[in-house]
Scaffold this motif. Structure first.
Motif: not given
Length: 396
Positions: A237-245, A288-295
């Motif tokens: 799931c982390i590799e799938k993009g669930f890595s924010v907060d 979304a922008a914040s999440a995209s930057s983090a991921s």
């Protein structure tokens, strides 16, 4: 009324200092050596440390949270005391009830279906009755993946039936709450081919069940998942993009993706994994922008630390998330207070209080001295709004 130049709070014209941040209301007057003093004719003082600005809002939040919690407990106690006068019920005799020991007591509340059973007993209950009942449940075979924490006991039997027993100590009376749930992973798991489920890795298991599959929510129980398989799925799931907060515990995982979709995974024991995925609310572009930057960063899979929030440039988003949590907290407490059976929400209540403690720790860990002036002002702005919401909720 005039506005404080530091935090923007409206203050009476005759006030000498702001009641929110504590800063003087008079315009600074430079002394002979060019160093500003608080007011004309007063002794020169050093500028207050920036960290003092947040102390009042944080204290108010803590006080009001406690007040709301007390109101919630009061509501529960009142509701439970009212139920004492209601007619007590005999111990149920259905199929699920026959799987667990009888307490030989009258029941306060009974709900039984083909898949679940709930019993509340308050007939002369003491802590020793809880301990004795747990012992009897263990004798019945409820010992698989047992978890005993404080006044609660959870375990499965050999067929996957899950038992939860809780002892609740109220000020006027005590209760034992018993829940028995049929296995949710005995059926065939058919992974959806559309919708939210496509945002998650397919666990490729044959046993399980899909509880909810809609445009806004997806929940499922996946069988054949031992602890190692669960941990591997979390990594997927982390590799799938669930890595924010994200918040990763031994048996639970919470995170968002770049779009703001919220994922909760939980290893429930008996080779069972629970999945809950909620679609993003409103599709916030800033989120979304914040999440995209983090991921996209090399440390995307690391949970954000409160002490580095500001330096990471995510401080505003962090404060927005905190305010949203407070909104959710208030909404839950309102639902809890108005519930006709608050005891049934005890587990959700405990989780909400635990989440609040985690969020408060993050807020308290912020080093306000490290914030920029803009971040400091936004911190005060959010805390003032939070204070107002909490006070209004407590006074309603």
């Amino acid at each position: 009324m005039k506005a404080c130049k530091t935090c923007g709070t409206e203050v009476p014209d005759n006030a000498s200092s702001c009641p929110t941040c504590g800063n003087p209301m008079a315009d600074p007057v430079s002394s002979a050596d060019g160093v500003p003093s608080s007011t004309a004719g007063s002794a020169q003082t050093d500028a207050p440390e920036r960290k003092k600005k947040g102390k009042v809002p944080k204290i108010i939040v803590a006080i009001v949270i406690v007040l709301i919690a007390l109101i919630a407990f009061g509501s529960c106690s009142n509701s439970c005391s009212k139920q004492k006068g209601s007619e007590q019920k005999d111990w149920p005799t259905g199929p699920l009830a026959q799987m667990i020991p009888s307490m030989d007591r009258k029941c306060e509340f009974v709900v039984e279906s083909n898949d679940s059973l709930h019993i509340t007993v308050s007939d002369g209950i003491a802590k020793k009755d809880f301990d004795s009942y747990v012992d009897k449940c263990e004798e019945r075979g409820f010992t698989v993946d047992a978890n005993a924490i404080g006044d609660s006991y959870e375990a499965y039997d050999s067929e996957g039936y899950k038992l939860s027993v809780r002892y609740i100590d109220f000020s006027k009376s005590n209760e034992i709450s018993i829940d028995l749930d049929a296995p949710k992973t005995n059926g065939e798991l058919i992974w959806p081919t559309m919708g939210l489920a496509l945002k998650l890795p397919n666990p490729n298991k044959t046993k399980g069940s899909v509880a909810v599959d809609s445009a806004t929510q997806f929940t499922a129980y996946v069988g054949e998942m031992d602890k190692a398989s669960y941990n591997a799925y979390v990594d997927q799931c982390i590799e799938k993009g669930f890595s924010v907060d994200y918040d990763k515990g031994d048996t639970s995982f919470n995170a968002e993706n770049a779009e703001g979709d919220s994922l909760h995974l939980e290893y429930q024991g008996f080779n069972t994994m629970y999945i809950s995925l909620y679609a993003a609310k409103g599709g916030s572009s800033s989120s979304a922008a914040s999440a995209s930057s983090a991921s996209s960063s090399s440390e995307a899979a690391q949970p954000s630390s409160p002490s580095t929030v500001a330096s990471d440039g995510d401080f505003k988003q962090f404060m927005d998330d905190y305010e949203k949590f407070i909104d959710d907290y208030i909404a839950f407490m309102e639902k809890y207070n108005s519930s006709g059976n608050p005891v049934s929400m005890a587990a959700d209540y405990a989780k909400m209080v635990a989440d609040y403690a985690t969020m408060t720790a993050k807020i308290d860990a912020i080093d306000e001295d490290s914030l920029t002036e803009e971040e400091d002002l936004y911190f005060i702005e959010v805390m003032n709004r939070v204070n107002e919401k909490l006070l209004n909720a407590a006074l309603e």
